[in-house]
Write a protein that holds these residues in place. Structure first.
Motif, PDB file in Angstrom:
ATOM      1  N   HIS A   1      -6.268  64.461 -16.397  1.00 51.14           N
ATOM      2  CA  HIS A   1      -5.506  65.669 -16.046  1.00 51.14           C
ATOM      3  C   HIS A   1      -4.518  65.343 -14.929  1.00 51.14           C
ATOM      4  CE1 HIS A   1      -5.675  70.307 -15.962  1.00 51.14           C
ATOM      5  NE2 HIS A   1      -4.676  69.962 -15.174  1.00 51.14           N
TER       6      HIS A   1
ATOM      7  N   HIS B   1      -0.123  65.767 -13.837  1.00 57.75           N
ATOM      8  CA  HIS B   1       1.123  66.465 -14.192  1.00 57.75           C
ATOM      9  C   HIS B   1       2.346  65.654 -13.773  1.00 57.75           C
ATOM     10  CE1 HIS B   1      -0.924  70.252 -15.127  1.00 57.75           C
ATOM     11  NE2 HIS B   1      -1.684  70.023 -14.083  1.00 57.75           N
TER      12      HIS B   1
ATOM     13  N   ASN C   1       1.627  72.664 -17.964  1.00 56.87           N
ATOM     14  CA  ASN C   1       1.207  73.920 -17.348  1.00 56.87           C
ATOM     15  C   ASN C   1       2.471  74.744 -17.119  1.00 56.87           C
ATOM     16  OD1 ASN C   1       0.394  75.964 -15.561  1.00 56.87           O
ATOM     17  ND2 ASN C   1      -1.196  74.680 -14.684  1.00 56.87           N
TER      18      ASN C   1
HETATM   19 ZN   LIG Z   1      -3.466  71.038 -13.724  1.00 59.04          ZN
END
Ligand SMILES: [Zn+2]
Length: 300
Positions: free
Chosen positions: A7, A9, A72
């Motif tokens: 995870h 970004h 996201n």
């Molecule tokens: Zn996140």
């Protein structure tokens, strides 16, 4: 030990809407939310973006082999930049696809198109940002089934950041309705479970789901934010240890939620938090830190 961060970004710039206000990059880690400057990334992020090169440098520094790039709405829609990053570092990165599920049928088409024409895989849902602009709507609605049908047909995994009791109910329904999909519950149940350092009843429900259902997993990231604590994160590591004892090492995957979590710890500390401070034996750590993710996401 092989390490895979499931995870992280990246984005070339922040371009998001949150709570009805635009969020965009300023400099030195600051972003502008509506009219207001906020500290979003650490100050060392000079352009207030999150380039793939910076992630790779952090991974190299801490000896992390691979990462999954997670979308996201809070960062914006960045399928293009994520795809470009994966092309640059094909041995290190894989990218998760992202569409606005509120568009229903047309979101489903867009997602199928991404699977057909890009190297993106899977699907990310972050319910808070997704439904801010559509109050009263929720992830498990039938209108959104076309999206889940595509995910199911293409045999893709889903990564879900849950926020509310309704989200937990929806996840239970979706697991029943689409039992062949692989589900990863982000941040050990996140906001739906941890509120102001207190654990809600949803947590036991989710642990039970992960334990019993061979297709449902959890990632270990972001827990220190919910406990609002400093490294070495005693409450968070106790929670991860407890989750490990309940669901087993086969069902947990290490993750960092880079770069937001760099506001709370170094990337190395986010590794150490699980490898050194949870008291998990080496053989099981290997599964949690990388082998589960390798088997699920990097072996095809
Ligand atoms: Zn996140």
């Amino acid at each position: 030990m092989m390490m895979i961060d499931i995870h992280a970004h990246v984005c070339d710039r922040l371009a998001a809407i949150t709570n009805g206000q635009p969020l965009c990059s300023l400099s030195y880690g600051k972003a502008k939310l509506g009219n207001k400057p906020i500290q979003f990334f650490p100050p060392s992020f000079e352009r207030s973006n999150s380039p793939a090169e910076m992630l790779i440098a952090h991974m190299d520094h801490a000896g992390v082999d691979k990462a999954l790039l997670m979308a996201n709405p809070y960062y914006g829609y960045h399928n293009d930049y994520i795809s470009e990053s994966v092309k640059k570092y094909p041995d290190r990165l894989k990218g998760v696809a992202f569409v606005d599920m509120i568009k229903g049928e047309s979101a489903a088409k867009e997602l199928a198109d991404l699977y057909d024409n890009t190297d993106l895989f899977g699907f990310k849902v972050e319910t808070d940002s997704t439904f801010q602009c559509a109050p009263g709507r929720h992830m498990g609605e039938e209108d959104f089934f076309p999206v889940w049908d595509v995910i199911n047909a293409y045999k893709q995994p889903v990564f879900i950041h849950l926020f509310t009791d309704r989200d937990v109910e929806d996840l239970l329904k979706l697991v029943k309705r689409f039992p062949d999909i692989t589900y990863v519950i982000c941040h050990m149940g996140a906001d739906a479970c941890f509120k102001g350092g207190r654990i809600s009843g949803n947590y036991a429900v989710l642990l039970e789901l992960v334990k019993k259902n061979p297709k449902v997993y959890m990632d270990t990231s972001t827990v220190p934010v919910y406990y609002d604590e400093e490294y070495p994160f005693p409450s968070s590591t106790a929670a991860i240890r407890q989750a490990y004892e309940i669901v087993g090492a086969e069902k947990l995957m290490w993750a960092t939620d880079y770069p937001g979590m760099l506001n709370h710890a170094t990337y190395q500390q986010l590794v150490n938090m699980v490898t050194r401070h949870c008291g998990i034996p080496e053989e099981d750590l290997k599964l949690i830190m990388g082998e589960n993710a390798q088997r699920l996401f990097f072996s095809k």
